[in-house]
Design a protein around this motif. Structure first.
Motif, PDB file in Angstrom:
ATOM      1  N   MET A   1       0.850  -1.177   0.000  1.00 59.24           N
ATOM      2  CA  MET A   1       0.000   0.000   0.000  1.00 59.24           C
ATOM      3  C   MET A   1       0.891   1.234   0.000  1.00 59.24           C
ATOM      4  N   VAL A   2       0.379   2.275  -0.610  1.00 59.37           N
ATOM      5  CA  VAL A   2       1.175   3.488  -0.670  1.00 59.37           C
ATOM      6  C   VAL A   2       0.276   4.685  -0.936  1.00 59.37           C
ATOM      7  N   ALA A   3       0.724   5.784  -0.468  1.00 53.19           N
ATOM      8  CA  ALA A   3       0.047   7.047  -0.747  1.00 53.19           C
ATOM      9  C   ALA A   3       1.125   8.087  -0.963  1.00 53.19           C
ATOM     10  N   VAL A   4       1.594   8.194  -2.176  1.00 52.25           N
ATOM     11  CA  VAL A   4       2.686   9.115  -2.446  1.00 52.25           C
ATOM     12  C   VAL A   4       2.504   9.795  -3.778  1.00 52.25           C
ATOM     13  N   GLY A   5       3.206  10.890  -3.949  1.00 58.25           N
ATOM     14  CA  GLY A   5       3.269  11.585  -5.221  1.00 58.25           C
ATOM     15  C   GLY A   5       4.541  12.395  -5.237  1.00 58.25           C
ATOM     16  N   VAL A   6       5.140  12.531  -6.389  1.00 63.60           N
ATOM     17  CA  VAL A   6       6.371  13.310  -6.464  1.00 63.60           C
ATOM     18  C   VAL A   6       6.152  14.436  -7.464  1.00 63.60           C
ATOM     19  N   ARG A   7       6.060  15.643  -6.962  1.00 64.07           N
ATOM     20  CA  ARG A   7       5.896  16.819  -7.820  1.00 64.07           C
ATOM     21  C   ARG A   7       7.095  17.746  -7.700  1.00 64.07           C
ATOM     22  N   ARG A   8       7.632  17.844  -6.507  1.00 68.16           N
ATOM     23  CA  ARG A   8       8.779  18.734  -6.271  1.00 68.16           C
ATOM     24  C   ARG A   8       9.835  17.960  -5.484  1.00 68.16           C
ATOM     25  N   ALA A   9      11.044  18.371  -5.611  1.00 67.76           N
ATOM     26  CA  ALA A   9      12.123  17.753  -4.839  1.00 67.76           C
ATOM     27  C   ALA A   9      12.514  18.674  -3.698  1.00 67.76           C
ATOM     28  N   GLY A  10      13.328  18.172  -2.804  1.00 70.32           N
ATOM     29  CA  GLY A  10      13.889  19.012  -1.757  1.00 70.32           C
ATOM     30  C   GLY A  10      13.055  19.087  -0.502  1.00 70.32           C
ATOM     31  N   ALA A  11      12.796  17.953   0.142  1.00 68.08           N
ATOM     32  CA  ALA A  11      11.979  17.924   1.346  1.00 68.08           C
ATOM     33  C   ALA A  11      12.570  18.791   2.452  1.00 68.08           C
ATOM     34  N   PRO A 141      -3.494   0.561  -6.699  1.00 71.53           N
ATOM     35  CA  PRO A 141      -3.496   0.928  -8.122  1.00 71.53           C
ATOM     36  C   PRO A 141      -3.073   2.371  -8.435  1.00 71.53           C
ATOM     37  N   PRO A 142      -3.541   3.389  -7.703  1.00 68.62           N
ATOM     38  CA  PRO A 142      -3.098   4.746  -8.032  1.00 68.62           C
ATOM     39  C   PRO A 142      -1.611   5.004  -7.783  1.00 68.62           C
ATOM     40  N   ALA A 143      -0.933   4.138  -7.045  1.00 66.95           N
ATOM     41  CA  ALA A 143       0.481   4.343  -6.731  1.00 66.95           C
ATOM     42  C   ALA A 143       1.427   3.665  -7.710  1.00 66.95           C
ATOM     43  N   PRO A 162     -12.021 -10.232  -2.586  1.00 66.70           N
ATOM     44  CA  PRO A 162     -13.190  -9.709  -1.873  1.00 66.70           C
ATOM     45  C   PRO A 162     -13.354 -10.373  -0.512  1.00 66.70           C
ATOM     46  N   PRO A 163     -13.929  -9.710   0.471  1.00 66.86           N
ATOM     47  CA  PRO A 163     -14.665  -8.464   0.335  1.00 66.86           C
ATOM     48  C   PRO A 163     -13.815  -7.213   0.578  1.00 66.86           C
ATOM     49  N   VAL A 164     -12.599  -7.345   1.088  1.00 59.93           N
ATOM     50  CA  VAL A 164     -11.815  -6.149   1.412  1.00 59.93           C
ATOM     51  C   VAL A 164     -11.204  -5.522   0.167  1.00 59.93           C
ATOM     52  N   VAL A 165     -10.547  -6.296  -0.649  1.00 59.48           N
ATOM     53  CA  VAL A 165      -9.901  -5.771  -1.850  1.00 59.48           C
ATOM     54  C   VAL A 165     -10.738  -6.194  -3.056  1.00 59.48           C
ATOM     55  N   MET A 166     -11.421  -5.232  -3.633  1.00 60.42           N
ATOM     56  CA  MET A 166     -12.381  -5.519  -4.699  1.00 60.42           C
ATOM     57  C   MET A 166     -11.808  -5.271  -6.098  1.00 60.42           C
ATOM     58  N   TRP A 167     -10.513  -5.044  -6.209  1.00 55.71           N
ATOM     59  CA  TRP A 167      -9.911  -4.715  -7.493  1.00 55.71           C
ATOM     60  C   TRP A 167      -8.578  -5.434  -7.616  1.00 55.71           C
ATOM     61  N   ASP A 168      -8.180  -5.686  -8.849  1.00 57.44           N
ATOM     62  CA  ASP A 168      -6.857  -6.260  -9.102  1.00 57.44           C
ATOM     63  C   ASP A 168      -5.811  -5.209  -8.770  1.00 57.44           C
ATOM     64  N   PRO A 170      -1.565  -4.066  -9.180  1.00 56.75           N
ATOM     65  CA  PRO A 170      -0.309  -4.304  -9.887  1.00 56.75           C
ATOM     66  C   PRO A 170       0.737  -4.911  -8.950  1.00 56.75           C
ATOM     67  N   GLU A 171       1.472  -5.878  -9.457  1.00 60.89           N
ATOM     68  CA  GLU A 171       2.612  -6.442  -8.728  1.00 60.89           C
ATOM     69  C   GLU A 171       3.873  -5.956  -9.420  1.00 60.89           C
ATOM     70  N   LEU A 172       4.783  -5.405  -8.619  1.00 66.07           N
ATOM     71  CA  LEU A 172       6.035  -4.873  -9.135  1.00 66.07           C
ATOM     72  C   LEU A 172       7.185  -5.441  -8.317  1.00 66.07           C
ATOM     73  N   ALA A 173       8.400  -5.191  -8.783  1.00 65.37           N
ATOM     74  CA  ALA A 173       9.578  -5.639  -8.038  1.00 65.37           C
ATOM     75  C   ALA A 173      10.695  -4.614  -8.175  1.00 65.37           C
ATOM     76  N   PHE A 174      11.373  -4.395  -7.065  1.00 63.59           N
ATOM     77  CA  PHE A 174      12.613  -3.629  -7.058  1.00 63.59           C
ATOM     78  C   PHE A 174      13.747  -4.638  -7.091  1.00 63.59           C
ATOM     79  N   LEU A 175      14.664  -4.486  -8.019  1.00 62.64           N
ATOM     80  CA  LEU A 175      15.856  -5.313  -8.050  1.00 62.64           C
ATOM     81  C   LEU A 175      16.941  -4.517  -7.357  1.00 62.64           C
ATOM     82  N   VAL A 176      17.312  -4.940  -6.159  1.00 63.47           N
ATOM     83  CA  VAL A 176      18.215  -4.131  -5.343  1.00 63.47           C
ATOM     84  C   VAL A 176      19.579  -4.750  -5.133  1.00 63.47           C
ATOM     85  N   GLY A 177      19.741  -5.998  -5.529  1.00 66.36           N
ATOM     86  CA  GLY A 177      21.039  -6.643  -5.358  1.00 66.36           C
ATOM     87  C   GLY A 177      21.989  -6.241  -6.453  1.00 66.36           C
TER      88      GLY A 177
END
Length: 182
Positions: A1-11, A141-143, A162-168, A170-177
């Motif tokens: 799960m995620v809730a992020v957006g990147v519009r500007r840099a420099g936190a 999905p929006p992330a 269902p009943p909690v997650v009613m939508w498909d 995306p599965e992704l992977a970070f290759l970090v090694g």
């Protein structure tokens, strides 16, 4: 799960000094509040976080890290802050046993300032230190666009549950090694 957006840099400019530290049990309420109040989980997605809890037991069992702004003006107890001078900007949870980014949230008011990117970079460093070469992400999905923008590669879809997650999702992977990170 995620809730992020990147519009500007420099936190740092907006939030002062930003530190990523290991979460502690006393952070649990703030992290739970961040999950439940995320605008990314409004409307049709609300059921996914309704009643969700990030407890001290979860923090103890997994590698949970929190990004905090170090503000001299914040006092303990004001705005739900557990530590004097800290404001929670976001967090992530890396589940080592399954090599999965289980949770990642950035506070609504902190989105667009590079906090999500910083958390992903930290997570990749943690995974690398632990000898993990690939970290799975089942994305809200929006992330998906955010994850792709910070280097995650699509690997498939996870069907609705269902009943909690009613939508498909995306599965992704970070290759970090040694084979993967750009």
């Amino acid at each position: 799960m995620v809730a992020v957006g990147v519009r500007r840099a420099g936190a740092g400019g907006r939030f002062g000094a930003v530190v990523v530290r290991r979460a502690e049990g006393r952070d649990a309420r703030r992290l739970t509040r961040l999950v439940r109040s995320s605008r990314a989980y409004e409307g049709r997605y609300a059921a996914m976080v309704e009643g969700y809890r990030v407890g001290p037991d979860y923090i103890e069992a997994h590698r949970v890290f929190v990004a905090v702004a170090m503000d001299a003006d914040v006092e303990a107890g004001v705005g739900g802050e557990a530590r004097c001078g800290e404001r929670v900007l976001g967090f992530y949870a890396l589940v080592v046993e399954s090599a999965e980014l289980d949770l990642m949230f950035v506070a609504d008011q902190a989105q667009g300032y590079g906090i999500g990117r910083r958390l992903v970079e930290h997570m990749q460093g943690e995974a690398r230190r632990l000898g993990i070469e690939r970290v799975r992400v089942v994305s809200h999905p929006p992330a998906e666009g955010f994850y792709r923008s910070v280097g995650a590669r699509p690997v498939g879809m996870v069907p609705a549950n269902p009943p909690v997650v009613m939508w498909d999702r995306p599965e992704l992977a970070f290759l970090v090694g040694s084979q993967g990170e750009k």
